[in-house]
Scaffold this motif. Structure first.
Motif, PDB file in Angstrom:
ATOM      1  N   ILE A   6      33.360  38.715  41.103  1.00  6.61           N
ATOM      2  CA  ILE A   6      33.309  39.613  42.267  1.00  6.61           C
ATOM      3  C   ILE A   6      33.782  38.894  43.516  1.00  6.61           C
ATOM      4  O   ILE A   6      34.592  39.411  44.310  1.00  6.61           O
ATOM      5  CB  ILE A   6      31.882  40.166  42.456  1.00  6.61           C
ATOM      6  N   VAL A   7      33.255  37.661  43.706  1.00  3.78           N
ATOM      7  CA  VAL A   7      33.645  36.882  44.893  1.00  3.78           C
ATOM      8  C   VAL A   7      35.151  36.605  44.870  1.00  3.78           C
ATOM      9  O   VAL A   7      35.847  36.747  45.891  1.00  3.78           O
ATOM     10  CB  VAL A   7      32.840  35.565  44.952  1.00  3.78           C
ATOM     11  N   ALA A   8      35.671  36.194  43.694  1.00  5.52           N
ATOM     12  CA  ALA A   8      37.104  35.924  43.584  1.00  5.52           C
ATOM     13  C   ALA A   8      37.923  37.179  43.881  1.00  5.52           C
ATOM     14  O   ALA A   8      38.955  37.128  44.564  1.00  5.52           O
ATOM     15  CB  ALA A   8      37.427  35.395  42.182  1.00  5.52           C
ATOM     16  N   GLY A   9      37.434  38.320  43.359  1.00  5.97           N
ATOM     17  CA  GLY A   9      38.127  39.576  43.637  1.00  5.97           C
ATOM     18  C   GLY A   9      38.145  39.895  45.119  1.00  5.97           C
ATOM     19  O   GLY A   9      39.165  40.341  45.667  1.00  5.97           O
ATOM     20  N   LEU A  10      36.944  39.676  45.766  1.00 12.88           N
ATOM     21  CA  LEU A  10      36.874  39.927  47.209  1.00 12.88           C
ATOM     22  C   LEU A  10      37.822  39.007  47.975  1.00 12.88           C
ATOM     23  O   LEU A  10      38.486  39.431  48.932  1.00 12.88           O
ATOM     24  CB  LEU A  10      35.434  39.739  47.698  1.00 12.88           C
ATOM     25  N   ILE A  11      37.876  37.720  47.533  1.00 15.58           N
ATOM     26  CA  ILE A  11      38.779  36.776  48.205  1.00 15.58           C
ATOM     27  C   ILE A  11      40.231  37.232  48.061  1.00 15.58           C
ATOM     28  O   ILE A  11      41.017  37.209  49.011  1.00 15.58           O
ATOM     29  CB  ILE A  11      38.582  35.359  47.632  1.00 15.58           C
ATOM     30  N   VAL A  12      40.594  37.646  46.844  1.00 15.12           N
ATOM     31  CA  VAL A  12      41.961  38.124  46.607  1.00 15.12           C
ATOM     32  C   VAL A  12      42.272  39.338  47.483  1.00 15.12           C
ATOM     33  O   VAL A  12      43.347  39.448  48.081  1.00 15.12           O
ATOM     34  CB  VAL A  12      42.158  38.465  45.118  1.00 15.12           C
ATOM     35  N   ILE A  13      41.288  40.259  47.557  1.00 13.80           N
ATOM     36  CA  ILE A  13      41.488  41.465  48.388  1.00 13.80           C
ATOM     37  C   ILE A  13      41.668  41.079  49.844  1.00 13.80           C
ATOM     38  O   ILE A  13      42.557  41.596  50.547  1.00 13.80           O
ATOM     39  CB  ILE A  13      40.303  42.435  48.211  1.00 13.80           C
ATOM     40  N   VAL A  14      40.819  40.165  50.317  1.00 12.22           N
ATOM     41  CA  VAL A  14      40.914  39.734  51.728  1.00 12.22           C
ATOM     42  C   VAL A  14      42.264  39.079  51.994  1.00 12.22           C
ATOM     43  O   VAL A  14      42.922  39.340  53.006  1.00 12.22           O
ATOM     44  CB  VAL A  14      39.757  38.760  52.065  1.00 12.22           C
ATOM     45  N   ILE A  15      42.693  38.197  51.054  1.00 11.45           N
ATOM     46  CA  ILE A  15      44.001  37.536  51.225  1.00 11.45           C
ATOM     47  C   ILE A  15      45.133  38.565  51.227  1.00 11.45           C
ATOM     48  O   ILE A  15      46.052  38.518  52.048  1.00 11.45           O
ATOM     49  CB  ILE A  15      44.221  36.489  50.111  1.00 11.45           C
ATOM     50  N   ALA A  16      45.044  39.531  50.287  1.00 12.81           N
ATOM     51  CA  ALA A  16      46.080  40.568  50.206  1.00 12.81           C
ATOM     52  C   ALA A  16      46.122  41.388  51.484  1.00 12.81           C
ATOM     53  O   ALA A  16      47.203  41.709  52.013  1.00 12.81           O
ATOM     54  CB  ALA A  16      45.821  41.464  49.006  1.00 12.81           C
ATOM     55  N   LEU A  17      44.923  41.753  51.991  1.00 10.92           N
ATOM     56  CA  LEU A  17      44.871  42.504  53.250  1.00 10.92           C
ATOM     57  C   LEU A  17      45.440  41.682  54.399  1.00 10.92           C
ATOM     58  O   LEU A  17      46.128  42.209  55.283  1.00 10.92           O
ATOM     59  CB  LEU A  17      43.434  42.923  53.550  1.00 10.92           C
ATOM     60  N   GLY A  18      45.140  40.366  54.374  1.00  5.59           N
ATOM     61  CA  GLY A  18      45.686  39.498  55.425  1.00  5.59           C
ATOM     62  C   GLY A  18      47.200  39.465  55.396  1.00  5.59           C
ATOM     63  O   GLY A  18      47.854  39.570  56.436  1.00  5.59           O
ATOM     64  N   PHE A  19      47.761  39.306  54.180  1.00  9.87           N
ATOM     65  CA  PHE A  19      49.220  39.315  54.059  1.00  9.87           C
ATOM     66  C   PHE A  19      49.808  40.654  54.493  1.00  9.87           C
ATOM     67  O   PHE A  19      50.847  40.719  55.149  1.00  9.87           O
ATOM     68  CB  PHE A  19      49.631  39.002  52.612  1.00  9.87           C
ATOM     69  N   ARG A  20      49.113  41.737  54.108  1.00  9.98           N
ATOM     70  CA  ARG A  20      49.613  43.061  54.474  1.00  9.98           C
ATOM     71  C   ARG A  20      49.613  43.242  55.985  1.00  9.98           C
ATOM     72  O   ARG A  20      50.569  43.756  56.572  1.00  9.98           O
ATOM     73  CB  ARG A  20      48.752  44.134  53.803  1.00  9.98           C
TER      74      ARG A  20
END
Length: 367
Positions: free
Chosen positions: A43-57
């Motif tokens: 879950i934490v890894a998924g959240l990190i990936v989502i946050v990184i993806a949102l940051g890139f977006r």
């Protein structure tokens, strides 16, 4: 019955519990804990990936916004198609000093300016080849390898030599685009030549000033040369076709102290006002032509004396040069333009502020 005669019952007895059973329970607890940890990590890894993806977006969106703003700012700052950059004006000023007395050399240099190259760029290679072929032997053109400069030079000479070229000059598919390019290049060439003429008048060579003024007239009237009898006849025919009389002029000039000294006397090195008066012997004919609806083809307007714009009937450029000094060298003093606003006016006047020479000499006025 077990061997040895011992009795056995399938009913479990507390005293007979297997020692492996507690280990199984511990293993199950450890498995459950590992599962929970793995789930949390996932879950934490998924959240990190989502946050990184949102940051890139968000970064990409911000970059797009910045790019759009820059493009809009560049578009707002971009000059109109025929606008002349400061670099081109500086180049023309230098060209007026070095090649102002040679019309062919000046036109060749003019063709290398950024604005003429930009205006000539839409012309197709086929259309450019057609005009170069038609101009062969009639005009000095740069080599084809010069790219935009060669095309711009060809278009300028097309404008100047229109009467010598075939009626169908361009490939049919390129005709409209080519005619528009010729018109745009000619308009920019007039602006640049006018700037070169003004630069030559600021202490430059009188020969260069006269040459550039004649070239300016040629560009405006679409004549290949000024000191050429067919061009003179064509200019007179243009006046006649417009219903206008041939100008007949007499010129006079006077100078007085700009500060209004005693008797208007001008002392050496002081600022003086040179006043030029042109007498128009053709004024009555010009007034009659105006009543018939004939108008000047110069398209010039004047706002003299703060009045509303008035169409100029005639305009005369007067060149003032001075010869003096030990070597008797001739240098430009300046120029002035005498505009006629009323076709019936018997005279036209103009003034020029000058600095009186320190040594005796001779000033010349050319109209």
């Amino acid at each position: 019955l077990w061997p040895g005669g011992a009795n056995w019952s399938s009913k479990p007895d507390a005293s007979m519990a297997s020692p492996e059973e507690p280990a199984v329970a511990v293993d199950e607890v450890q498995d459950s804990a590992e599962t929970v940890i793995a789930t949390v990590v996932a879950i934490v890894a998924g959240l990190i990936v989502i946050v990184i993806a949102l940051g890139f977006r968000r970064k990409r969106e911000a970059e797009r916004v910045v790019a759009r703003e820059k493009a809009a700012a560049a578009k707002r700052k971009a000059p109109p198609p025929g606008a002349v950059a400061r670099a081109d004006l500086s180049a023309v000023e230098k060209l007026a000093r070095t090649a102002g007395a040679d019309p062919d050399a000046f036109l060749a240099g003019l063709a290398t300016t950024e604005v003429l190259g930009r205006l000539a760029s839409p012309l197709s290679p086929a259309a450019a080849a057609a005009v170069r072929k038609a101009l062969a032997g009639k005009a000095e053109l740069p080599p084809e390898g010069d790219g935009a400069a060669a095309v711009a030079a060809a278009l300028v000479h097309t404008h100047l030599r229109r009467g010598e070229l075939p009626a169908r000059l361009w490939p049919k598919r390129d005709a409209d685009e080519a005619e528009a390019a010729v018109e745009a290049v000619a308009e920019a060439a007039v602006k640049l030549t006018r700037h070169g003429f003004e630069a030559a008048c600021k202490g430059g060579s009188p020969e260069a000033a006269r040459c550039l003024l004649q070239l300016l007239a040629c560009l405006r009237l679409q004549r290949p040369a000024w000191d050429h009898e067919p061009s003179r006849r064509a200019s007179e025919e243009a006046l006649a076709d417009a219903g206008l009389p041939l100008p007949r002029l007499a010129a006079s000039a006077s100078a007085a102290s700009w500060m209004g000294g005693a008797g208007g006397a001008v002392s050496a090195g002081s600022v003086a006002m040179l006043k030029v008066r042109l007498s128009r012997a053709h004024a009555k004919e010009a007034a009659a032509a105006a009543k018939r609806g004939a108008t000047s083809f110069a398209g010039k307007w004047s706002t003299a004396n703060g009045r509303a714009p008035v169409r100029v009937c005639e305009s005369y450029t007067c060149l003032v040069s001075r010869r003096g000094g030990p070597a008797g060298a001739e240098a430009m003093v300046g120029f002035l333009e005498a505009d006629v606003l009323d076709p019936a006016a018997p005279t036209a006047e103009a003034e020029l502020k000058i600095v009186a020479p320190l040594e005796a000499g001779e000033d010349e006025l050319r109209v």
